[in-house]
Structures are given as C-alpha cells and as structure tokens.
Motif scaffolding. Structure first.
Motif, PDB file in Angstrom:
ATOM      1  N   PRO A   7       0.845  -1.201   0.000  1.00 38.33           N
ATOM      2  CA  PRO A   7       0.000   0.000   0.000  1.00 38.33           C
ATOM      3  C   PRO A   7       0.881   1.253   0.000  1.00 38.33           C
ATOM      4  CG  PRO A   7      -0.731  -1.575   1.655  1.00 38.33           C
ATOM      5  CD  PRO A   7       0.587  -2.073   1.158  1.00 38.33           C
ATOM      6  N   GLY A   8       0.482   2.229  -0.785  1.00 40.38           N
ATOM      7  CA  GLY A   8       1.260   3.453  -0.863  1.00 40.38           C
ATOM      8  C   GLY A   8       2.340   3.434  -1.920  1.00 40.38           C
ATOM      9  N   SER A  22      -5.366   4.742  -6.402  1.00 44.07           N
ATOM     10  CA  SER A  22      -5.876   4.530  -5.041  1.00 44.07           C
ATOM     11  C   SER A  22      -4.834   3.809  -4.194  1.00 44.07           C
ATOM     12  CB  SER A  22      -7.175   3.711  -5.088  1.00 44.07           C
ATOM     13  OG  SER A  22      -8.181   4.401  -5.787  1.00 44.07           O
ATOM     14  N   ARG A  23      -4.137   2.840  -4.800  1.00 40.14           N
ATOM     15  CA  ARG A  23      -3.074   2.141  -4.065  1.00 40.14           C
ATOM     16  C   ARG A  23      -1.996   3.115  -3.617  1.00 40.14           C
ATOM     17  NH1 ARG A  23       1.217  -2.025  -6.780  1.00 40.14           N
ATOM     18  NH2 ARG A  23       2.061  -0.020  -7.485  1.00 40.14           N
ATOM     19  N   ALA A  47      -3.051   5.151  -0.632  1.00 38.05           N
ATOM     20  CA  ALA A  47      -3.354   4.420   0.603  1.00 38.05           C
ATOM     21  C   ALA A  47      -2.228   4.576   1.610  1.00 38.05           C
ATOM     22  CB  ALA A  47      -3.574   2.947   0.289  1.00 38.05           C
ATOM     23  N   SER A  48      -2.579   4.315   2.872  1.00 37.99           N
ATOM     24  CA  SER A  48      -1.562   4.330   3.921  1.00 37.99           C
ATOM     25  C   SER A  48      -0.531   3.251   3.639  1.00 37.99           C
ATOM     26  CB  SER A  48      -2.214   4.085   5.283  1.00 37.99           C
ATOM     27  OG  SER A  48      -1.223   3.855   6.266  1.00 37.99           O
ATOM     28  N   ARG A  49       0.705   3.598   3.771  1.00 42.74           N
ATOM     29  CA  ARG A  49       1.766   2.642   3.481  1.00 42.74           C
ATOM     30  C   ARG A  49       1.903   1.577   4.564  1.00 42.74           C
ATOM     31  NH1 ARG A  49       5.293   3.073  -0.375  1.00 42.74           N
ATOM     32  NH2 ARG A  49       6.729   1.780   0.817  1.00 42.74           N
TER      33      ARG A  49
END
Length: 451
Positions: free
Chosen positions: A133-134, A174-175, A178-180
C-alpha cells in the motif's frame, strides 16, 4: 492448481526447484496473476529482455490485497519451462542480463533473478517482491522492443501482463494514496565473513611444541631470583624433584600441547562471543515521523549460512575465562625441581568452582531465536521499538558462513508491528567478505606463562 503450498513464498534454491517441478506437472490453465511461464526463450534477444521487464512491472503493479493470497505476495516469471515441457534456457551471465532488463524497469521495483537446474535443464526464475500500500505506479522506463513507449503501465490481467486500462490506472492511483502501513528500512551494519583460519592455532601449537622439545636446562639461568620463584611455586605443588627421562618429558609436552590447543580454541570462541564484531549485525530505521512499537523482524538466509556453535556450552568459559587461562608451560628438560604440566578435568574444575561458591552461569541473552533446516537459517528477533528518525541496533547473529569470498547470500525478511497492520517484506543480497579475525593476535600466549 499447482502441486505446491501456494501460501508460502519460494525463496531458496530447493524451493525454486520445487516450483519449477510444480509448473512442469501443472495444467496449461494453472497460470495465474502471481506466476507466468514460458518455455522457448532466447535470452540474447532484445524481445526477451523487454518481455522480462514487462512482466516484472506487471507483477509490481498488482493490488496488495489480491497479491497477498498467493506466495506471500511475490510474483514469479519462469523461463525455460511450461506444463509438460522442460527445455531450459541457454544461461546468460546474470552480470550481463540484469543490467539489460533494469534499463526498462522502474528502479524502485525490487526484483531478483536466479538460475536453478531441474532434470538437467537450466531454468531462469525472476522473483518480484510483493506490492505494498502506498507504492507508486511503476512505468516502463524506455521504449521496449515490442513497441510500447516509455511511461507505459503494465498490469496482470487474466494471467497475462498487459497495458493498463483506465480502471487499472484508477486502482493503482488509489493504491498509491493508501496508507503505506509499515515503512521501516532494514540496514546492514556488518555483513557476512568467511570463517577465520583456525589452522593458525594448529601451526602455533606445533611451533610451541617443537620449541619446548628442543629446550634444555641452562645452569647459568639458575639465578637467586629463579630459585626463589621455584620455591614459591613449589608450595602450589607444581614442581617435582623427580628426575624425568626425555621420553617422560616428551609425553609431558604432548599433554601440554593438547591442552594448549583446546584452550586456544576455547579462548577464540570466547573472544568472538564477547566481541562479536565479525558477525551479522542489522539495524532497523524509520525515516518517517511514525513510531513503530513492538516491531518484530524475521530473516531467512540461504543454506550457506548456519549458527556458529552451541552458545550454552560457551557459558562455562564465558564466566571463568579470565580465571582459567592457558596451561602452564613446562620447564626445559633437565631443570632441577622442574615444574610439571598440570591439567584439571572438567569435573575437577567444576568442583573447584563450587568450592569457591561462585554463582551458576546466567543464560546468554541472544535477543533472537533461530531455526536451521535444509532450506537455510531462519532468525526471529525479539520485539523492539523503532522510533522516528532513530536507528534501532539489533543484537548480532552468530553465524558461520560456508561460502567463498565474493559469493553472495540471499537475505529475505519480513517485518510486523503492533501499531500497524500488514507485513513489510524485502530481499537483499549479502556479499561474503574476508574474515576480520586476527587469530594469531587473539591466541597470543600470555607472557606470564613463559617465566
């Protein structure tokens, strides 16, 4: 469905061999978004290089949730095998192949290449780290031989690596937003070294033995001072008035040499234990403003690395190394009232220590637990807190390396934290360096034993 545990990543050569065998035995319809295979590939062809880059980028542009369902999120490209057809590839030097592929791949993508041999065929395996994510959208860095332009985004769709659709781009955007989750950097404070040359101990002991066998008593050395010293030592029962034959003296030197070798090996183990400068040392660091509590790191090292000895056995010497040092050196043959070599077995020494009311040794706090198997070495460190902007030194891992200077060992790792969901993973190659241990200096015979 491949005949393999699809929940686990294939990291080590033996695991990659099983992966190749599973593909060879699979159905053509078993190809999936986490794995691609091709049998007829010419690694010297430009199109093959572009094809490899296209698949690497597509694996890196998967969505983390769906990717994590197989092989712990890793992506695999196998060249030289397909279901029912194991032909292999003509191996190209990785030092030449990897830079060619890298010119097309976003440098932020983490990937590596391995050759494995199965049934006499050489198969190339490309392994791509799990998407996170991120993570940014990874793009083609230059125009490919296939005609795709720089900036093209590839994704996995229906078991193929294809240019992204508008919906794919939206998903990847969106990825990226996102929060990493976990964002910790694993650093190597000290890598791997070959084992020190322990034959130096044998050479040192042999030289000492030869020196003592040739030593003879010199009357001129019988000074008032030496006589007073022998008289003081006599009170410790280290001397005998019995006149020994040379054969008895030779047996005494042999016994001394044997104990000297044992004590030098023990001394070296002790010094390496209390000053583990040459062992594997890692550090966790966070360059973000986030604090990660109860962070746990697990590393996997290939089968060329193992644990260096039984640490519990070393506890005894760790406690008493400064008290029980090297054995007394016998006086030259023919010395009046010569000092005789004296040994004390482990039981006798233990009784002597008990008589001195010494406390029992405490367990050595390693800071990790390790498991060895045919697949290599797995080490899980105790939980630590990683504070923002501050590096967290991890305890040294006492390993023995079976490779040669210049070889590389694959280290794969995974990280979790009580504060953050998800698992952070990575892979790196560790070079094997020469030993930094000066065995001769560590095993220098104390001057006091020469008097």
């Amino acid at each position: 469905m491949l005949n393999l545990d699809l929940s686990r990543a294939s990291r080590y050569p033996s695991e990659l061999v099983r992966l190749v065998e599973a593909v060879y035995s699979a159905s053509p319809h078993d190809e999936s978004d986490w794995i691609e295979w091709k049998s007829q590939v010419d690694l010297n062809a430009a199109r093959a290089i572009g094809m490899m880059a296209q698949n690497i980028l597509a694996f890196a542009n998967r969505m983390p949730a769906s990717a994590s369902l197989y092989a712990e999120g890793h992506g695999y490209l196998l060249l030289g095998v397909e279901p029912g057809n194991l032909v292999g590839v003509e191996g190209l030097d990785l030092a030449s192949l990897i830079p060619k592929v890298a010119t097309y791949v976003d440098p932020r993508v983490i990937w590596r290449v391995e050759y494995v041999t199965v049934q006499g065929a050489t198969v190339l395996v490309v392994i791509v780290d799990p998407p996170q994510p991120g993570a940014p959208i990874f793009t083609l860095q230059r125009q490919a031989p296939s005609g795709h332009h720089a900036g093209t985004v590839f994704v996995r769709r229906q078991a193929a690596s294809v240019p992204a659709s508008p919906q794919d781009i939206a998903n990847l955007t969106s990825r990226a937003a996102a929060s990493r989750g976990l964002d910790v950097i694993l650093e190597i404070d000290h890598g791997l070294e070959v084992e020190p040359d322990l034959s130096q101990i044998d050479r040192l002991v042999a030289a000492r033995r030869a020196e003592l066998l040739g030593a003879r008593y010199e009357p001129d050395a019988d000074t008032d001072e030496s006589r007073a010293l022998r008289a003081a030592r006599a009170e410790l029962a280290l001397y005998s008035d019995e006149e020994w034959t040379y054969e008895q003296y030779e047996r005494e030197i042999d016994a001394y040499s044997k104990e000297l070798a044992e004590q030098l090996h023990l001394r070296l183990a002790y010094r390496r234990l209390v000053d583990p400068g040459q062992y594997l040392r890692l550090r966790l660091r966070s360059d973000t403003d986030q604090h990660y509590a109860r962070t746990r790191l697990t590393i996997h090292l290939s089968d060329r690395v193992g644990l260096a000895g039984d640490f519990q056995t070393l506890q005894f010497y760790l406690r008493d190394a400064k008290t029980y040092s090297l054995p007394f050196v016998p006086d030259p043959h023919g010395t009046p009232g010569a000092r005789r070599h004296m040994t004390m077995d482990r039981d006798g020494m233990g009784a002597a220590i008990a008589a001195m009311n010494r406390p029992e040794p405490q367990p050595i706090p390693l800071g990790w637990v390790a498991t060895e198997s045919g697949e290599g070495l797995e080490v899980t460190f105790d939980e630590v807190d990683v504070r923002a902007g501050v590096g967290q030194q991890l305890p040294p891992v006492y390993v023995v390396v079976f490779g040669n200077i210049g070889d590389t060992v694959t280290l794969s790792w995974s990280l979790t934290s009580a504060d953050t969901s998800g698992v952070q993973q990575g892979t790196m190659a560790l070079g094997i360096s020469p030993s930094s241990v000066d065995v001769e200096a560590l095993c220098a015979i104390d001057e006091i034993f020469n008097h």
